[in-house]
Design an enzyme around this catalytic site. Structure first.
Site, PDB file in Angstrom:
ATOM      1  N   HIS A   1      -4.789 -23.482  20.463  1.00 48.45           N
ATOM      2  CA  HIS A   1      -5.331 -24.607  19.698  1.00 48.45           C
ATOM      3  C   HIS A   1      -5.682 -24.232  18.253  1.00 48.45           C
ATOM      4  O   HIS A   1      -5.396 -24.993  17.326  1.00 48.45           O
ATOM      5  CB  HIS A   1      -6.569 -25.153  20.422  1.00 48.45           C
ATOM      6  CG  HIS A   1      -6.871 -26.577  20.099  1.00 48.45           C
ATOM      7  ND1 HIS A   1      -7.454 -27.432  21.003  1.00 48.45           N
ATOM      8  CD2 HIS A   1      -6.676 -27.308  18.984  1.00 48.45           C
ATOM      9  CE1 HIS A   1      -7.605 -28.624  20.441  1.00 48.45           C
ATOM     10  NE2 HIS A   1      -7.148 -28.564  19.220  1.00 48.45           N
TER      11      HIS A   1
ATOM     12  N   ASP B   1      -0.364 -36.227  24.271  1.00 45.71           N
ATOM     13  CA  ASP B   1      -0.926 -34.987  23.728  1.00 45.71           C
ATOM     14  C   ASP B   1      -2.428 -34.969  23.968  1.00 45.71           C
ATOM     15  O   ASP B   1      -3.164 -35.805  23.456  1.00 45.71           O
ATOM     16  CB  ASP B   1      -0.638 -34.906  22.229  1.00 45.71           C
ATOM     17  CG  ASP B   1      -1.161 -33.618  21.611  1.00 45.71           C
ATOM     18  OD1 ASP B   1      -0.372 -32.668  21.503  1.00 45.71           O
ATOM     19  OD2 ASP B   1      -2.354 -33.569  21.253  1.00 45.71           O
TER      20      ASP B   1
ATOM     21  N   TYR C   1     -10.851 -31.648  24.504  1.00 41.33           N
ATOM     22  CA  TYR C   1     -11.063 -33.091  24.394  1.00 41.33           C
ATOM     23  C   TYR C   1     -11.879 -33.643  25.570  1.00 41.33           C
ATOM     24  O   TYR C   1     -12.442 -34.738  25.468  1.00 41.33           O
ATOM     25  CB  TYR C   1      -9.733 -33.846  24.338  1.00 41.33           C
ATOM     26  CG  TYR C   1      -8.821 -33.522  23.188  1.00 41.33           C
ATOM     27  CD1 TYR C   1      -9.238 -32.721  22.111  1.00 41.33           C
ATOM     28  CD2 TYR C   1      -7.514 -33.998  23.155  1.00 41.33           C
ATOM     29  CE1 TYR C   1      -8.373 -32.417  21.071  1.00 41.33           C
ATOM     30  CE2 TYR C   1      -6.653 -33.703  22.111  1.00 41.33           C
ATOM     31  CZ  TYR C   1      -7.078 -32.907  21.080  1.00 41.33           C
ATOM     32  OH  TYR C   1      -6.220 -32.604  20.061  1.00 41.33           O
TER      33      TYR C   1
ATOM     34  N   LYS D   1      -3.806 -27.795  25.454  1.00 39.73           N
ATOM     35  CA  LYS D   1      -4.045 -26.680  24.537  1.00 39.73           C
ATOM     36  C   LYS D   1      -5.126 -25.738  25.061  1.00 39.73           C
ATOM     37  O   LYS D   1      -6.077 -26.169  25.732  1.00 39.73           O
ATOM     38  CB  LYS D   1      -4.465 -27.216  23.162  1.00 39.73           C
ATOM     39  CG  LYS D   1      -3.523 -28.272  22.596  1.00 39.73           C
ATOM     40  CD  LYS D   1      -4.011 -28.833  21.281  1.00 39.73           C
ATOM     41  CE  LYS D   1      -3.196 -30.042  20.858  1.00 39.73           C
ATOM     42  NZ  LYS D   1      -3.589 -31.271  21.596  1.00 39.73           N
TER      43      LYS D   1
END
Length: 279
Positions: free
Chosen positions: A109, A46, A51, A76
């Site tokens: 998200h 994930d 990120y 996401k």
């Protein structure tokens, strides 16, 4: 390799119930960490555009030699990509960084309700799924009003809602609505992200001792028995092994109920920002 159970989603696809999350894994560490996770037996990874480590995830996947159909990859859509054709551009960028032609699961998200464009974002994800760029689609950090709005507007129910969920913050209003609409719950921050000393709580410590496991393993096992999809994060190989080694014991009904009772039902157990305030 551990036989991680699969959960069937409302679109008929399956997802490994236990995975590896790379939230706050530094980009420079991601390829090593994901490679070690794959070597340990994880097959569900994930990540998210925000990120900044999709490239590392993709590099680890490419180097692993594991057949693509044995992996489950989630990413996401970030909050500044809801408008216009931005979701289409965003998924293309994520796929390029991951080195994949599709992801198994693509999520909105956050709803970012002040912008009030998450229905449009959801409509775009439906199109992304229809074009085969994502096998399944879902949402993250959506509360019941957000879920109600996208389902009413499109008739398409997300396969998952990925929310902050741990023993101190169980979000029962969301989980009950999701269960009634066949939406699976993915738990992020499953161990409380260090804000709560869940491991020192007597009922957790006692359950761990009774089964000869660590308190973290007891909490992860609680998630699995509650039906949550969970992906604890670590960059240490020994912790990766510990987190996946939770399939050989079962908590009793009394132990489950005792951990259930740790919920701060007034919402004070939340670690992250409230979804209505993330904009």
């Amino acid at each position: 390799m551990p036989q991680i159970p699969n959960i069937t989603l409302n679109d008929g696809r399956t997802i490994p119930q236990l995975g590896y999350g790379v939230f706050k894994v530094a980009p420079a560490e991601t390829e090593r960490a994901v490679s070690e996770a794959l070597e340990t037996g994880y097959r569900h990874i994930d990540t998210a555009a925000i990120y900044g480590n999709e490239e590392g995830v993709g590099a680890a996947i490419a180097a692993s030699g594991i057949p693509r159909d044995e992996l489950f990859v989630t990413t996401k859509l970030w909050n500044d990509r809801h408008d216009g054709d931005e979701p289409d551009a965003a998924i293309a960028e994520s796929l390029e960084k991951l080195g994949l032609d599709r992801v198994d699961l693509y999520l909105v998200h956050w709803p970012t309700p002040a912008k009030d464009n998450y229905v449009h974002a959801w409509e775009k994800l439906i199109g992304i799924r229809e074009r085969g760029l994502a096998t399944s689609i879902g949402v993250s950090n959506f509360l019941v009003p957000h879920l109600e709005k996208i389902v009413a507007a499109t008739g398409v129910v997300p396969v998952v809602d990925q929310i902050e969920l741990h023993p101190a913050h169980q979000q029962r209003t969301v989980t009950e609505w999701a269960a009634a609409h066949d939406i699976r719950i993915e738990a992020w921050g499953p161990l409380g992200q260090g804000k709560y000393d869940l491991f020192g709580v007597p009922v957790v410590a006692e359950a761990a001792s009774a089964h000869g496991v660590t308190p973290a393993q007891a909490v992860i096992r609680w998630h699995l028995q509650k039906g949550h999809i969970v992906f604890p994060k670590s960059v240490r190989r020994e912790r990766l092994q510990e987190n996946i080694d939770v399939l050989g014991f079962t908590l009793t009904d009394a132990e489950l109920a005792a951990i259930d009772a740790l919920d701060h039902t007034d919402g004070s157990g939340r670690v992250s920002s409230h979804p209505d305030e993330v904009n």
